[in-house]
Design a protein around this motif. Structure first.
Motif, PDB file in Angstrom:
ATOM      1  N   GLU A 176       0.784  -1.084  -0.177  1.00  0.00           N
ATOM      2  CA  GLU A 176      -0.119   0.042   0.077  1.00  0.00           C
ATOM      3  C   GLU A 176       1.008   1.279  -0.011  1.00  0.00           C
ATOM      4  OE1 GLU A 176      -2.624  -0.669   3.605  1.00  0.00           O
ATOM      5  OE2 GLU A 176      -3.970  -2.021   2.331  1.00  0.00           O
ATOM      6  N   ALA A 177       2.035   1.125   0.568  1.00  0.00           N
ATOM      7  CA  ALA A 177       2.722   2.478   0.725  1.00  0.00           C
ATOM      8  C   ALA A 177       3.353   2.674  -0.657  1.00  0.00           C
ATOM      9  CB  ALA A 177       3.894   2.125   1.729  1.00  0.00           C
ATOM     10  N   LEU A 178       3.788   1.715  -1.305  1.00  0.00           N
ATOM     11  CA  LEU A 178       4.208   1.690  -2.706  1.00  0.00           C
ATOM     12  C   LEU A 178       3.222   1.916  -3.888  1.00  0.00           C
ATOM     13  CD1 LEU A 178       6.579  -1.304  -2.540  1.00  0.00           C
ATOM     14  CD2 LEU A 178       7.311   1.215  -2.343  1.00  0.00           C
ATOM     15  N   GLY A 179       1.997   1.825  -3.457  1.00  0.00           N
ATOM     16  CA  GLY A 179       0.822   2.519  -4.539  1.00  0.00           C
ATOM     17  C   GLY A 179       0.728   1.161  -5.300  1.00  0.00           C
ATOM     18  N   VAL A 180       1.026   0.044  -4.818  1.00  0.00           N
ATOM     19  CA  VAL A 180       0.708  -1.373  -5.494  1.00  0.00           C
ATOM     20  C   VAL A 180      -0.330  -2.155  -5.074  1.00  0.00           C
ATOM     21  CG1 VAL A 180       1.976  -3.410  -6.504  1.00  0.00           C
ATOM     22  CG2 VAL A 180       3.405  -1.448  -6.219  1.00  0.00           C
ATOM     23  N   PRO A 181      -1.201  -2.581  -5.842  1.00  0.00           N
ATOM     24  CA  PRO A 181      -2.287  -3.646  -5.207  1.00  0.00           C
ATOM     25  C   PRO A 181      -1.833  -4.981  -4.638  1.00  0.00           C
ATOM     26  CG  PRO A 181      -2.790  -2.769  -7.490  1.00  0.00           C
ATOM     27  CD  PRO A 181      -1.423  -2.570  -7.235  1.00  0.00           C
TER      28      PRO A 181
END
Length: 301
Positions: free
Chosen positions: A140-145
């Protein structure tokens, strides 16, 4: 250069590797000394973990501890590809592995590039240990599902294989990865590519080994549990039209108290090709003392 996934010949001994979490707490020169020492001491491989972020509080459950927390409460690690490139420059024979790389939270073309470059710079000594990840907060912090990471991992691996093995221009079209008429160089030294070792003990993880992998890296298993998992792996391999001799099987015992007298032989008899032991130290004296203990536990002192 072939990455040599044929059967171990009778009389070959179990290979012994170490997993070492290099971080901001391990001085640069100490890392260099560690790599040279491990090679000189006769260890076969060095494996380094990956997490780009850690969290003081998280809801995700670490699968290998009783309290669902990461042991040691770490707060940082060196990037595995950077660490292994550094290790390659200080060694000549030691094999170098990611244990494991969190493939679905990374951009796959860049990951393919880093794999190929480490293999190129090490002269074909890289082992690509991969997994789908467990720490939702990191995704989530990396913006990845976080959802869909298993299928995304499979497609990323297929895209990487295309980049590693296609001469000239290469194209790939999938649901999550698309590129067209690209040049990708250098290629890995190992052919067709560095061996891919999937981590994980679930049915889905073993199925990934069977359909996409060159090996399995099981973790936190004693010899008997490992044997049972290998039987399940045999079933997955059979469904994929493969057999055990097509792959390598490595195991990390997780806890050193699993290395009772005869444990190394028990892991070998269960069907494992390499035992990967945990090692951590912050000084050369501590490193040598702990490494010598590992070798003694393995009957290699």
């Amino acid at each position: 250069m072939d990455h040599g996934l044929g059967q171990i010949e009778p009389g070959d001994s179990m290979k012994i590797g170490v997993a070492f979490p290099f971080s901001h707490r391990t001085p640069v020169e100490f890392i260099a000394h560690t790599c040279r020492y491990l090679e000189d001491a006769g260890f076969d491989s060095l494996w380094v973990p990956e997490h780009v972020l850690f969290f003081s509080e998280y809801q995700s459950k670490y699968p290998y501890s009783d309290n669902s927390r990461i042991p040691g409460e770490p707060d940082g690690l060196l990037d595995p590809f950077t660490a292994l490139t550094f290790a390659a420059s200080h060694t000549q024979r030691l094999r170098l592995g990611t244990g494991i790389c969190l493939v679905p939270q990374r951009q796959p073309v860049y990951t393919a590039k880093m794999v190929a470059d480490v293999d190129y710079l090490s002269g074909g000594r890289f082992d690509f240990g991969v997994g789908i990840g467990w720490l939702r907060e990191e995704f989530e912090a990396l913006g990845v599902p976080f959802s869909g990471r298993a299928s995304r991992c499979a497609e990323y691996i297929e895209a990487m294989k295309a980049l590693w093995t296609t001469e000239g221009v290469v194209s790939f079209s999938g649901e999550t990865v698309q590129f067209e008429d690209c040049y990708f160089n250098p290629k890995p030294v190992q052919t067709p590519h560095p061996p891919i070792f999937f981590g994980g003990e679930s049915e889905a993880a073993l199925a990934r080994v069977a359909t996409l992998g060159d090996g399995w890296y099981g973790y936190n298993l004693d010899p008997e549990n490992g044997r049972q998992h290998l039987l399940r792996l045999d079933e997955a391999l059979a469904r994929a039209g493969r057999e055990r001799s097509d792959i390598r099987c490595y195991v990390g015992p997780g806890r050193l108290n699993r290395l009772a007298p005869g444990a190394v032989e028990a892991y070998a008899e269960a069907g494992f090709d390499q035992l990967i032991l945990p090692l951590f130290a912050q000084s050369m004296d501590e490193l040598e003392r702990r490494a010598e203990r590992l070798l003694s536990l393995c009957g290699r002192a």
